[in-house]
Structures are given as C-alpha cells and as structure tokens.
Design an enzyme around this catalytic site. Structure first.
Site, PDB file in Angstrom:
ATOM      1  N   HIS A 116      53.358 -24.243  53.199  1.00 56.07           N
ATOM      2  CA  HIS A 116      52.208 -24.121  52.296  1.00 56.07           C
ATOM      3  C   HIS A 116      52.759 -24.316  50.885  1.00 56.07           C
ATOM      4  O   HIS A 116      53.865 -23.870  50.584  1.00 56.07           O
ATOM      5  CB  HIS A 116      51.568 -22.737  52.465  1.00 56.07           C
ATOM      6  CG  HIS A 116      50.395 -22.470  51.552  1.00 56.07           C
ATOM      7  ND1 HIS A 116      49.450 -23.426  51.230  1.00 56.07           N
ATOM      8  CD2 HIS A 116      50.011 -21.340  50.906  1.00 56.07           C
ATOM      9  CE1 HIS A 116      48.555 -22.896  50.412  1.00 56.07           C
ATOM     10  NE2 HIS A 116      48.868 -21.629  50.199  1.00 56.07           N
ATOM     11  N   ASP A 199      43.420 -26.102  50.167  1.00 55.48           N
ATOM     12  CA  ASP A 199      43.535 -24.929  51.032  1.00 55.48           C
ATOM     13  C   ASP A 199      42.895 -23.701  50.380  1.00 55.48           C
ATOM     14  O   ASP A 199      42.084 -22.999  50.998  1.00 55.48           O
ATOM     15  CB  ASP A 199      45.016 -24.662  51.320  1.00 55.48           C
ATOM     16  CG  ASP A 199      45.232 -23.551  52.326  1.00 55.48           C
ATOM     17  OD1 ASP A 199      44.877 -23.754  53.501  1.00 55.48           O
ATOM     18  OD2 ASP A 199      45.737 -22.482  51.938  1.00 55.48           O
TER      19      ASP A 199
HETATM   20  P1  NAD Z   1      53.656 -14.143  59.126  1.00 57.70           P
HETATM   21  O1  NAD Z   1      53.080 -13.103  58.268  1.00 57.70           O
HETATM   22  O2  NAD Z   1      53.084 -14.351  60.490  1.00 57.70           O
HETATM   23  O3  NAD Z   1      55.219 -13.894  59.359  1.00 57.70           O
HETATM   24  C1  NAD Z   1      56.060 -13.577  58.328  1.00 57.70           C
HETATM   25  C2  NAD Z   1      57.455 -13.261  58.838  1.00 57.70           C
HETATM   26  O4  NAD Z   1      58.275 -13.032  57.696  1.00 57.70           O
HETATM   27  C3  NAD Z   1      57.558 -12.033  59.714  1.00 57.70           C
HETATM   28  O5  NAD Z   1      58.490 -12.301  60.730  1.00 57.70           O
HETATM   29  C4  NAD Z   1      58.134 -10.982  58.762  1.00 57.70           C
HETATM   30  O6  NAD Z   1      58.930 -10.067  59.436  1.00 57.70           O
HETATM   31  C5  NAD Z   1      59.006 -11.832  57.859  1.00 57.70           C
HETATM   32  N1  NAD Z   1      59.215 -11.233  56.553  1.00 57.70           N
HETATM   33  C6  NAD Z   1      58.318 -10.533  55.807  1.00 57.70           C
HETATM   34  N2  NAD Z   1      58.892 -10.158  54.650  1.00 57.70           N
HETATM   35  C7  NAD Z   1      60.162 -10.628  54.678  1.00 57.70           C
HETATM   36  C8  NAD Z   1      61.247 -10.549  53.789  1.00 57.70           C
HETATM   37  N3  NAD Z   1      61.120  -9.912  52.615  1.00 57.70           N
HETATM   38  N4  NAD Z   1      62.409 -11.150  54.149  1.00 57.70           N
HETATM   39  C9  NAD Z   1      62.543 -11.793  55.325  1.00 57.70           C
HETATM   40  N5  NAD Z   1      61.518 -11.901  56.215  1.00 57.70           N
HETATM   41  C10 NAD Z   1      60.368 -11.310  55.886  1.00 57.70           C
HETATM   42  O7  NAD Z   1      53.639 -15.504  58.278  1.00 57.70           O
HETATM   43  P2  NAD Z   1      53.012 -16.908  58.690  1.00 57.70           P
HETATM   44  O8  NAD Z   1      51.528 -16.757  58.853  1.00 57.70           O
HETATM   45  O9  NAD Z   1      53.809 -17.498  59.792  1.00 57.70           O
HETATM   46  O10 NAD Z   1      53.224 -17.719  57.324  1.00 57.70           O
HETATM   47  C11 NAD Z   1      54.454 -18.309  56.965  1.00 57.70           C
HETATM   48  C12 NAD Z   1      54.167 -19.533  56.120  1.00 57.70           C
HETATM   49  O11 NAD Z   1      53.449 -20.485  56.896  1.00 57.70           O
HETATM   50  C13 NAD Z   1      53.303 -19.252  54.887  1.00 57.70           C
HETATM   51  O12 NAD Z   1      53.747 -20.095  53.852  1.00 57.70           O
HETATM   52  C14 NAD Z   1      51.924 -19.674  55.355  1.00 57.70           C
HETATM   53  O13 NAD Z   1      51.080 -20.058  54.287  1.00 57.70           O
HETATM   54  C15 NAD Z   1      52.281 -20.862  56.218  1.00 57.70           C
HETATM   55  N6  NAD Z   1      51.298 -21.252  57.228  1.00 57.70           N
HETATM   56  C16 NAD Z   1      50.794 -20.321  58.086  1.00 57.70           C
HETATM   57  C17 NAD Z   1      49.923 -20.727  59.085  1.00 57.70           C
HETATM   58  C18 NAD Z   1      49.374 -19.745  60.085  1.00 57.70           C
HETATM   59  O14 NAD Z   1      48.537 -20.122  60.863  1.00 57.70           O
HETATM   60  N7  NAD Z   1      49.808 -18.502  60.139  1.00 57.70           N
HETATM   61  C19 NAD Z   1      49.541 -22.086  59.197  1.00 57.70           C
HETATM   62  C20 NAD Z   1      50.097 -23.006  58.323  1.00 57.70           C
HETATM   63  C21 NAD Z   1      50.979 -22.578  57.337  1.00 57.70           C
HETATM   64 MG    MG Z   2      45.025 -21.211  54.543  1.00 60.81          MG
END
Ligand code: NAD
Ligand code: MG
Length: 334
Positions: A116, A199
């Site tokens: 993102h 987005d």
């Molecule tokens: P999430 O919240 O599901 O997972 C985050 C992970 O990061 C967890 O494993 C958590 O333990 C870890 N984490 C949290 N704080 C941390 C820290 N300080 N240090 C190390 N690890 C840490 O996140 P997500 O939804 O997978 O999103 C990740 C990226 O992907 C974001 O940029 C989001 O915008 C993007 N994204 C998400 C989706 C989606 O469907 N979820 C889709 C497209 C893009």
């Molecule tokens: Mg979004």
C-alpha cells in the site's frame, strides 16, 4: 522494458507470460509482519523455492505460527539486513517505526517493497536513492491469496514502481507478483499516488464510509417514521448483499435486470438525489492535499481519541443489536 500483454486498458496489465520468477530466484526476501498479507505472501514465495525470512519482534505471538509453517523467523532488523528484498507487511500505522528499526540494514541494490502506498506517497518513509522502491498489492485479503494459490488460481493485484535504481525494478516486481500467484489473474500497473489516493477515497466515500452511512441513514429514516427496526434492517442492510452480489457478477445492468421494473424505475429516477457530489469532492480534495493523511497521523500520535469515539458510536447503533438478533434467526443463511 516489459510490455503489457493486454493493451485494451489504460494502465498496463500483466499476466503469467509477462513475468519470470527466475528474476528473483536468487533473492533472500524479508517479509516483515505475519498477518493477513505476510503469512500468505511468505508461504506462496516459499512454495516457489524462494528464500524467505519473516521479520517479527522477539515477543510477537505470530512467531509460533511462522515456525509451524516451516519458515525462518528473526527480528525485523536482522531479517532486513540479511535480505535483498524487504517487504513491509506490518500495519500502515506502525511502518514508520519499523522502518526506523530496519533502515541500517537496507543496502544499495536492495528493494524496499510495499503493499500500500500511504507511507511513501505522504513522505512518512524516505528510502535511500540507491534502492528500488516498488509495490505489489494483492487486491484481496491474505487468506484468499493463499487459498486461491493452493488451488493453482490467483487473485488480481496492483503493481507500481516508485524508484527504479536498478533499472530492473519493474521486471522483478512482476516476478514477485507471479511468485505469489497474482499474474494468474492479472496485475494492473499503477503509481503510488494513484493507488494511495483511489484507495483512501474509495474506502471513505464509497466502500466502508459511504455504505455504512447509507445503511444507517436509510435504517434511521424508516425507524424514525415508525416502521419496525426489523423491517428497516432487512430492507436497508440484509438485502444489500444480494444487490451487491449481482453488481459484482455483472455490473449495474445485471442488477437492474434482476429486480422488478418498479424497483428499476425508482432506482433510476431517485438514486442520484441522495448523493452529495460536493461532499464527495471534498473527501477527494482532503486525500489529494494530504489533509486526511496529516489528520490520521496526528490522530495515531494522540492514541486515537476521535477514532475510539466514532467506533463506540457505531457499536452502539441500533443496527448492531437488531442485526445480531435477526442473523441468529436466519438459519437458512448459514
Ligand atoms: P495485519 O494487521 O494483518 O498484520 C500485521 C502484522 O504485523 C502482524 O503479524 C503483526 O504481528 C505484525 N506487527 C505489528 N506491529 C509490528 C511491529 N511493530 N513490528 C513488527 N511486526 C509488527 O496487516 P495486513 O492487513 O496484512 O497489512 C499489511 C500491509 O498490506 C499494509 O500495508 C496494508 O495496507 C496492505 N494490504 C493489506 C490487504 C489486506 O487485505 N489485509 C490487502 C492489500 C494490501
Ligand atoms: Mg484499503
């Protein structure tokens, strides 16, 4: 230069034949975070024989899961310093602090990759000029990315190149998108700006913000006029799914063709009246000027007072209670 295999779109679209996983096969990839996207991307990459290290804090509860899935885990700083490609898959709101922990380990020729564009586009992370900065963003939640991959299918995605120090950033990003299965379905090339701004606008004006407020306003209008909350919920919330499913399958015409002529006439002549285009434009303006980003960054710095207040109000809305009781009754829907 990689050419898109489909020129009927405004933006290039890449499919399997446009990418070659061998472009990244020698890389060590650090996946920072093991949440929705992290677990799926890490496992899909590992299935391609790519060397993956997951980066998580020492006390992270996800560490057990990583080991159970047969992958290596270390701290974000160690993972980033061992890796050629560093993929930021921690929540957007903690990426700047994780970046501070890992930036020493980012070397010339490495790639910093996002899913993102927020932190790059709004200048919260400023990578060195001698690294590639790219985006590969699956357009589905991670569990679907993993599940479809295992069925030899893929989910669509977006790809963008912000900084191309190696002159190979695009090819390698396509290779990555192929390795996680996205080019099976199609990957659209965009920019960090376009991805971030569309987005934010979409989730605020239409998807998450617009639609909840539309449902609440419809529900309240009926209830305030003396109709039962159950009927109001059914009409304004429950049926939304069937309408959206039809739109998803075949666009507005499929939906309009499936409802009665009365519904269609009412929709075509009344729908426009309830949308305030000036309010929508204001939302887009705030996204484009960075006003929304500034507000959200300071909201996080202040421990989210406005967020918590609005969240509580939504939790207390009558639709929550009525919905919970009604969904319990709809056993045929389970
Ligand atoms: P999430 O919240 O599901 O997972 C985050 C992970 O990061 C967890 O494993 C958590 O333990 C870890 N984490 C949290 N704080 C941390 C820290 N300080 N240090 C190390 N690890 C840490 O996140 P997500 O939804 O997978 O999103 C990740 C990226 O992907 C974001 O940029 C989001 O915008 C993007 N994204 C998400 C989706 C989606 O469907 N979820 C889709 C497209 C893009
Ligand atoms: Mg979004």
């Amino acid at each position: 230069m990689t050419q898109s295999s489909d020129d009927s779109f405004t933006n290039p679209v890449y499919y399997d034949e446009d990418g070659d996983v061998s472009d990244i096969e020698d890389e060590t990839v650090a996946i920072l975070g093991y949440g929705s996207q992290g677990h799926a991307q890490a496992q899909n990459l590992a299935d391609n024989g790519i060397d993956v290290i997951v980066g998580l804090q020492e006390d992270s509860s996800s560490r057990k899961e990583v080991k159970a899935d047969g992958l290596r885990v270390s701290t974000p700083a160690e993972a980033a310093s061992a890796a050629d490609r560093i993929v930021m898959l921690v929540p957007d709101t903690v990426q700047t602090s994780v970046y501070d922990d890992i930036k020493e380990g980012i070397e010339k020729g490495n790639t910093l990759q996002f899913a993102h564009g927020f932190n790059i586009h709004y200048g919260q992370i400023e990578p060195p000029v001698d690294v590639d900065v790219t985006m590969v963003a699956p357009k589905t939640p991670g569990h679907l990315l993993r599940r479809t991959y295992k069925r030899d299918e893929g989910t669509p995605g977006l790809l963008a190149v912000y900084q191309d120090a190696s002159n190979e950033a695009r090819e390698k990003a396509i290779a990555y998108a192929k390795a996680i299965g996205c080019t099976r379905a199609g990957v659209i090339e965009t920019t960090f700006r376009e991805e971030t701004e569309t987005d934010l606008f979409g989730e605020q004006a239409v998807l998450c913000g617009g639609v909840t407020e539309l449902v609440n306003a419809g529900f309240e209008t009926l209830v305030d006029a003396g109709y039962s909350p159950e009927m109001a919920y059914f009409e304004c919330m429950n049926e939304l799914k069937h309408i959206v499913d039809l739109m998803y399958e075949g666009g507005h015409m499929e939906m309009l063709n499936s409802v009665s002529d009365t519904a269609e006439y009412g929709a075509l002549t009344r729908g426009e009246e309830i949308i305030d285009r000036d309010a929508m434009q204001k939302i887009l303006d705030d996204v484009q000027t960075g006003e929304f980003a500034r507000e959200w960054i300071s909201e996080n710095q202040a421990n989210r007072p406005v967020y918590n207040q609005h969240r509580q109000a939504e939790q207390n809305h009558q639709t929550e209670d009525v919905g919970e009781r009604l969904r319990e009754l709809f056993v045929w829907d389970k």
